[in-house]
Structures are given as structure tokens and as C-alpha cells.
Design a protein around this motif. Structure first.
Motif, mmCIF file in Angstrom:
data_model
loop_
_atom_site.group_PDB
_atom_site.id
_atom_site.type_symbol
_atom_site.label_atom_id
_atom_site.label_comp_id
_atom_site.label_asym_id
_atom_site.label_seq_id
_atom_site.Cartn_x
_atom_site.Cartn_y
_atom_site.Cartn_z
ATOM 1 N N ALA A 5 0.830 -1.201 0.000
ATOM 2 C CA ALA A 5 0.000 0.000 0.000
ATOM 3 C C ALA A 5 0.865 1.251 0.000
ATOM 4 O O ALA A 5 1.920 1.305 0.648
ATOM 5 C CB ALA A 5 -0.921 0.004 1.226
ATOM 6 N N ALA A 6 0.417 2.273 -0.728
ATOM 7 C CA ALA A 6 1.124 3.548 -0.760
ATOM 8 C C ALA A 6 1.139 4.171 0.635
ATOM 9 O O ALA A 6 0.253 3.908 1.464
ATOM 10 C CB ALA A 6 0.449 4.497 -1.747
ATOM 11 N N LEU A 7 2.137 4.985 0.891
ATOM 12 C CA LEU A 7 2.189 5.702 2.168
ATOM 13 C C LEU A 7 1.066 6.727 2.222
ATOM 14 O O LEU A 7 0.756 7.364 1.205
ATOM 15 C CB LEU A 7 3.544 6.380 2.338
ATOM 16 N N PRO A 8 0.449 6.919 3.383
ATOM 17 C CA PRO A 8 -0.725 7.797 3.467
ATOM 18 C C PRO A 8 -0.406 9.275 3.409
ATOM 19 O O PRO A 8 -1.300 10.096 3.173
ATOM 20 C CB PRO A 8 -1.330 7.418 4.827
ATOM 21 N N PHE A 9 0.860 9.656 3.654
ATOM 22 C CA PHE A 9 1.229 11.074 3.648
ATOM 23 C C PHE A 9 2.743 11.182 3.514
ATOM 24 O O PHE A 9 3.478 10.221 3.744
ATOM 25 C CB PHE A 9 0.774 11.764 4.942
ATOM 26 N N LEU A 10 3.205 12.368 3.144
ATOM 27 C CA LEU A 10 4.634 12.646 3.137
ATOM 28 C C LEU A 10 5.080 12.845 4.578
ATOM 29 O O LEU A 10 4.604 13.753 5.260
ATOM 30 C CB LEU A 10 4.934 13.910 2.324
ATOM 31 N N ARG A 169 3.268 11.881 12.610
ATOM 32 C CA ARG A 169 3.649 12.367 11.287
ATOM 33 C C ARG A 169 5.028 11.843 10.883
ATOM 34 O O ARG A 169 5.613 12.321 9.917
ATOM 35 C CB ARG A 169 3.656 13.891 11.279
ATOM 36 N N CYS A 170 5.527 10.865 11.631
ATOM 37 C CA CYS A 170 6.849 10.303 11.347
ATOM 38 C C CYS A 170 6.726 8.929 10.702
ATOM 39 O O CYS A 170 5.815 8.162 11.006
ATOM 40 C CB CYS A 170 7.662 10.170 12.635
ATOM 41 N N LEU A 171 7.687 8.630 9.853
ATOM 42 C CA LEU A 171 7.841 7.295 9.282
ATOM 43 C C LEU A 171 8.990 6.611 10.000
ATOM 44 O O LEU A 171 10.059 7.203 10.174
ATOM 45 C CB LEU A 171 8.147 7.389 7.788
ATOM 46 N N ALA A 172 8.781 5.380 10.436
ATOM 47 C CA ALA A 172 9.836 4.596 11.080
ATOM 48 C C ALA A 172 10.202 3.413 10.200
ATOM 49 O O ALA A 172 9.331 2.776 9.604
ATOM 50 C CB ALA A 172 9.386 4.106 12.449
ATOM 51 N N LEU A 173 11.495 3.134 10.128
ATOM 52 C CA LEU A 173 12.005 2.004 9.355
ATOM 53 C C LEU A 173 12.709 1.052 10.302
ATOM 54 O O LEU A 173 13.619 1.444 11.033
ATOM 55 C CB LEU A 173 12.973 2.499 8.281
ATOM 56 N N GLU A 174 12.290 -0.209 10.285
ATOM 57 C CA GLU A 174 12.771 -1.214 11.232
ATOM 58 C C GLU A 174 12.984 -2.549 10.532
ATOM 59 O O GLU A 174 12.378 -2.822 9.497
ATOM 60 C CB GLU A 174 11.757 -1.410 12.358
ATOM 61 N N THR A 189 3.907 5.623 11.407
ATOM 62 C CA THR A 189 3.749 4.764 10.239
ATOM 63 C C THR A 189 5.036 3.964 10.101
ATOM 64 O O THR A 189 6.125 4.527 10.191
ATOM 65 C CB THR A 189 3.498 5.614 8.981
ATOM 66 N N VAL A 190 4.924 2.656 9.905
ATOM 67 C CA VAL A 190 6.101 1.794 9.956
ATOM 68 C C VAL A 190 6.259 0.987 8.667
ATOM 69 O O VAL A 190 5.292 0.415 8.156
ATOM 70 C CB VAL A 190 6.019 0.820 11.149
ATOM 71 N N ILE A 191 7.491 0.962 8.185
ATOM 72 C CA ILE A 191 7.886 0.035 7.126
ATOM 73 C C ILE A 191 8.916 -0.908 7.735
ATOM 74 O O ILE A 191 9.949 -0.470 8.230
ATOM 75 C CB ILE A 191 8.500 0.751 5.914
ATOM 76 N N GLN A 192 8.629 -2.189 7.704
ATOM 77 C CA GLN A 192 9.553 -3.191 8.216
ATOM 78 C C GLN A 192 10.314 -3.830 7.062
ATOM 79 O O GLN A 192 9.720 -4.232 6.054
ATOM 80 C CB GLN A 192 8.818 -4.271 9.015
ATOM 81 N N VAL A 193 11.634 -3.897 7.213
ATOM 82 C CA VAL A 193 12.503 -4.532 6.219
ATOM 83 C C VAL A 193 13.217 -5.678 6.940
ATOM 84 O O VAL A 193 14.299 -5.501 7.490
ATOM 85 C CB VAL A 193 13.529 -3.532 5.648
#
Length: 226
Positions: A5-10, A169-174, A189-193
């Protein structure tokens, strides 16, 4: 092929984990734990040490205590592991695929960035500097900066505060399950790699985005930064 899914916001800021996400260090760490255990004659295997991925020092020690190890044995094991790790990483470690492309993209668009790592200072800054990553970050929050480690949200909340940003309003990468839960608990908002530990069914049910590499995370951000 799974459609992400696309990210909901910048995002107003992006907060990165360090080990296993940006720096390819977890395999070295795992090897050092295994070697330290063998040197101490302890019957601990790789599957046990994989449970430590993403956890802070206190929680790692708690896992060792659950194995019935004495405080002295734990201290010897930890000290041996740290000595092996420092010797093998003093000249830096390889980077995970896509990290430089992602950091350059965010730098070009002046998106504030921070690190939220379970690694304690001064080791965290030393590793980031050796990898050439330190100049990309406006703040580095380490494991000894908070009372409660991941999976508690404290480290991510502090990182957002140091950047002056709303966590929502932050994106976290984990990469790790514990870190992912921490960032989600902080309202990010989280993207897991995933790296060494694949998300299980319970982790996938959390509903965050799970991608194959940081190049995939880069692709999710590009449409928002045009």
C-alpha cells in the motif's frame, strides 16, 4: 506478487533503526555470540541468540538469566562477545542494500532524519561514523537514552521529540519484530525490512508495511517527494 500500500502522507521526519536495517551487522553479532558461548562452554545455539535481535542490553541479559546462567557467567559471555564484535567491526561494516539511495533522497528534500537504536553510546555513534552514515542524521537516540527499551515506544518518542516532530507524522524504518512494535506503539507509520528474523503471523497481523529491501521503501517515498 504482493502489492504494498502507498504511504498515506509525506512524513515530516524519518526515523531509522541501525543494526540489521542500515548496517549489515546482525550476522557478525550472531557469530560473536556463538563464538563467545563456545569459548565459555555454554550450550546456547544460534536459535537462542536470534531471540536477542532488536532487543536492548537489559532484555538480552534477562534472556540469559532465564537459561539459568549466573551473573558472573553472563558478564563473561557479554564481555567476550563485545570484545569479539569490536575487533571485527572497528573498520566498519557493509551497508544494507538501498540505504544510501534512501538517505540521499531524504537529504535532497530536506526531510529530517534520526536514528533510534538499541545499541548504547558511544558504540552507536562510532558504528554510524565508521559506516559513513552519521552526517545524514539530525539526532541519534541510543539504548541508554531511555529507561524502557524496544518494544516499548520510548526510544521512538524521544527521537521524534529531539527532531521537534509529531510521532504520528513520522515514518519509522525497522527490521526486527521488537523495533517494529516499538515504532507502532509510538503511533508512527512503519515500514519493516526484515533481516535475520522473518515476521511471524502475529507480526504480520499488526497491519504495517513489510518490504523486501530499503529500495522498496525508497520506491514508496519517491511519489510523495516529486
Amino acid at each position: 506478487m504482493t502489492v504494498i500500500a502507498a504511504l498515506p502522507f509525506l512524513p515530516d521526519a524519518v526515523i531509522f533503526d541501525m543494526d540489521g536495517l542500515m548496517i549489515d551487522s546482525e550476522r557478525v553479532s550472531l557469530a560473536c555470540w556463538n563464538e563467545a558461548a563456545r569459548a565459555s562452554g555454554l550450550p546456547l545455539d544460534e536459535s537462542f541468540f536470534l531471540r536477542m535481535v532488536g532487543l536492548g542490553d537489559r532484555d538480552c541479559r534477562a534472556l540469559l538469566q532465564q537459561q539459568g546462567l549466573s551473573e558472573g557467567t553472563i558478564e563473561t559471555l557479554v564481555d567476550t562477545c563485545h570484545a569479539l564484535y569490536d575487533a571485527r567491526t572497528q573498520h566498519g561494516l557493509p551497508l544494507r542494500p538501498g540505504i544510501m539511495e534512501l538517505l540521499e533522497l531524504l537529504k535532497a528534500h530536506a526531510v529530517p532524519c534520526a536514528v533510534a537504536t538499541s545499541t548504547r553510546q558511544p558504540r552507536a555513534n562510532r558504528k554510524l561514523a565508521a559506516a559513513g552514515l552519521l552526517p545524514y542524521f539530525d539526532a541519534v537516540v541510543a539504548g541508554n537514552d531511555v529507561e524502557r527499551p524496544k518494544p516499548a515506544p520510548d526510544i521512538y518518542l524521544l527521537a521524534a521529540r529531539r527532531l521537534g516532530q509529531d510521532p504520528q507524522r513520522c515514518l519509522a524504518l525497522e527490521d526486527s519484530p521488537a523495533g517494529t512494535r516499538a515504532a507502532l506503539a509510538a503511533g508512527m507509520t512503519v515500514i519493516q525490512v526484515p533481516d535475520l528474523v522473518d515476521p511471524d503471523e502475529a507480526q504480520r497481523a499488526l497491519g504495517h508495511r513489510i518490504v523486501g529491501s530499503l529500495l522498496d521503501a525508497h520506491a514508496l517515498l519517491v511519489p510523495l517527494l516529486r
